[in-house]
Design a protein around this motif. Structure first.
Motif: not given
Length: 343
Positions: A86, A103, A108, A154, A156
């Protein structure tokens, strides 16, 4: 990129201590009383090779917070790998006009998603603590692959990106724990994400003088003992192999359904699991067809079959192999020891 100056007040320190105390209860409930491969930070001021002083300070904070919160060392590795992906272990603030998200920090994390205020998130200790809190709420997180565990925290847009950082994160964490990771014999999962495939006593070893073609280690255990995936991965092979012949499962009676004998040849019922880093584990002589199928994703410690004596076998045991870089068999005993597991 802009940086936000970091000031830690007395109020935050008190809050972190309260958070640590509360999270210890989470660890205990998740792990059934805690104590699962919990490590000790012995060199908090170390600078792992390849890290700048700033990166080392941030990595040290991540592992130190993990220790304070009594998170198993596996969690430290996941946290450091996540921060490598990250932020490269740099405490980023404003990411510039082209960034359409808010973020911030080592992980983040986003204030708009409830991770805290910008000031809190930019504090590495706070950011690490909130990451661990979220990780500990993931059911069975220790048994998941690193990338799956990190992704559940996360969420992501690049969910497979964390896996490549696992070896480096493991090396970094080991520096702070005195050069080695703690052993987890008797604990479910080691810091590196591996576990014993079966409870038993190691017998015939790897490529011994009297058995130079023995590409694994035999672990002696009673017939029917549960065999578990040594680490998370994908099942790539399930076969019956005896007498120089090999078959895919048919769903009906198979030659491997009965005990074998020395000289018969073959692994009997066996399964192969592919792990990250181009590593494969093999589990031979099962009593019946493995309980997994090709293409199935498994987690560390998941039951995959039962000890038997099919194929080239003189009695019930698990023949366990490790292959690196394709079909290159290596001695499983030092391989597992390097990953914090004693066979």
């Amino acid at each position: 990129m802009g940086r936000v100056a970091l000031w830690v007040g007395v109020g935050f320190v008190v809050a972190l201590l309260l958070l640590t105390s509360a999270t210890a209860g989470v660890v205990s409930s998740v792990l059934g009383g805690g104590g699962s491969c919990v490590g000790t930070v012995t060199a908090p001021g170390a600078t792992p090779a390849g890290l700048s002083a700033e990166q080392a300070r941030n990595a040290s904070m991540i592992v130190t917070v993990g220790e304070r919160m009594r998170v198993p060392v596996r969690g430290w590795v996941i946290a450091v790998a996540t921060a490598l992906q990250e932020s490269s272990l740099i405490n980023h603030g404003d990411l510039g006009p082209n960034n359409d998200h808010d973020s911030l920090g080592l992980f983040q994390q986003r204030p708009s998603q409830g991770w805290g205020t910008p000031e809190q998130i930019m504090n590495p200790a706070y950011a690490a603590a909130t990451f661990y809190e979220a990780l500990l709420r993931v059911p069975g997180w220790e048994r998941l692959s690193l990338t799956d565990a990190a992704q559940k925290v996360q969420r992501s847009a690049y969910p497979d990106a964390y896996a490549k950082h696992e070896p480096r994160a493991t090396e970094i964490v080991a520096v702070y724990t005195g050069g080695t990771l703690p052993f987890c014999d008797g604990a479910p999962i080691s810091a590196s994400g591996w576990t014993r495939p079966v409870v038993g006593t190691a017998g015939s070893g790897f490529r011994t003088g009297d058995r130079p073609g023995h590409d694994g280690v035999d672990i002696m255990a009673p017939k029917g003992t549960v065999i578990r995936a040594a680490s998370g991965g994908v099942v790539v092979r399930v076969r019956c192999n005896v007498g120089g012949e090999s078959w895919e499962p048919t769903g009906g009676p198979m030659p491997c359904d009965s005990d074998g004998y020395p000289g018969l040849g073959g692994c009997g019922w066996y399964a192969d699991i592919r792990h990250s880093g181009d590593i494969m584990s093999r589990y031979c002589h099962m009593v019946r067809q493995p309980a997994v199928t090709v293409g199935q994703t498994v987690i560390a410690g998941q039951p995959i079959g039962h000890v038997g004596s099919s194929g080239n076998s003189s009695g019930p045991h698990l023949h366990y192999e490790i292959h690196e870089g394709g079909n290159n068999a290596v001695d499983p005993v030092p391989f597992m020891r390097q990953r914090g597991v004693a066979l």
